[in-house]
Scaffold this motif. Sequence first.
Motif, PDB file in Angstrom:
ATOM      1  N   PHE A  84       0.396   1.676  -2.175  1.00  0.00           N
ATOM      2  CA  PHE A  84      -0.147   1.748  -0.822  1.00  0.00           C
ATOM      3  C   PHE A  84       0.981   1.736   0.203  1.00  0.00           C
ATOM      4  O   PHE A  84       0.992   2.540   1.136  1.00  0.00           O
ATOM      5  N   THR A  87       2.836   5.105  -0.035  1.00  0.00           N
ATOM      6  CA  THR A  87       2.037   6.275   0.312  1.00  0.00           C
ATOM      7  C   THR A  87       1.568   6.274   1.762  1.00  0.00           C
ATOM      8  O   THR A  87       1.508   7.327   2.392  1.00  0.00           O
ATOM      9  N   TYR A  88       1.237   5.094   2.282  1.00  0.00           N
ATOM     10  CA  TYR A  88       0.618   5.032   3.612  1.00  0.00           C
ATOM     11  C   TYR A  88       1.470   4.313   4.660  1.00  0.00           C
ATOM     12  O   TYR A  88       1.619   4.815   5.769  1.00  0.00           O
ATOM     13  N   VAL A  89       1.996   3.161   4.319  1.00  0.00           N
ATOM     14  CA  VAL A  89       2.701   2.367   5.325  1.00  0.00           C
ATOM     15  C   VAL A  89       4.044   2.995   5.692  1.00  0.00           C
ATOM     16  O   VAL A  89       4.355   3.133   6.883  1.00  0.00           O
ATOM     17  N   PRO A  91       5.106   6.173   5.545  1.00  0.00           N
ATOM     18  CA  PRO A  91       4.954   7.339   6.426  1.00  0.00           C
ATOM     19  C   PRO A  91       4.459   6.959   7.829  1.00  0.00           C
ATOM     20  O   PRO A  91       4.860   7.586   8.814  1.00  0.00           O
ATOM     21  N   LEU A  92       3.608   5.951   7.930  1.00  0.00           N
ATOM     22  CA  LEU A  92       3.140   5.488   9.233  1.00  0.00           C
ATOM     23  C   LEU A  92       4.312   4.978  10.072  1.00  0.00           C
ATOM     24  O   LEU A  92       4.440   5.330  11.249  1.00  0.00           O
TER      25      LEU A  92
END
Length: 121
Positions: A84, A87-89, A91-92
């Motif tokens: 997670f 994949t998500y944090v 790039p954010l």
Amino acid sequence: MTVPLYKQIASLIEDSIVDGTLSIDQRVPSTNELAAFHRINPATARNGLTLLVEAGILYKKRGIGMFVSAQAPALIRERRDAAFAATYVAPLIDESIHLGFTRARIHALLDQVAESRGLYK
């Protein structure tokens, strides 16, 4: 990106462990049960189960089947937490830097989206 079927089968079983549908020491569906239910080749189902055995998520009882290991929920969450973040944090954060957001702005946006989805009821 297409995820191979055997990995999809492994993920479905992991989801059932994380959501409590399958509990520790509970027998998981057999290779043949999975193959019939999902209409896939038994070898594909076996590969998915083998992946989980190799990861310590499931253990085998010879002649009986495969069962959820005691450490399965923690192992799954640990791996998914790392995925997670990657994949998500990450790039954010990268996009936030490009846009010049402050930490406070990122927090405000997260709160806004979470609230709009009913997280803070």
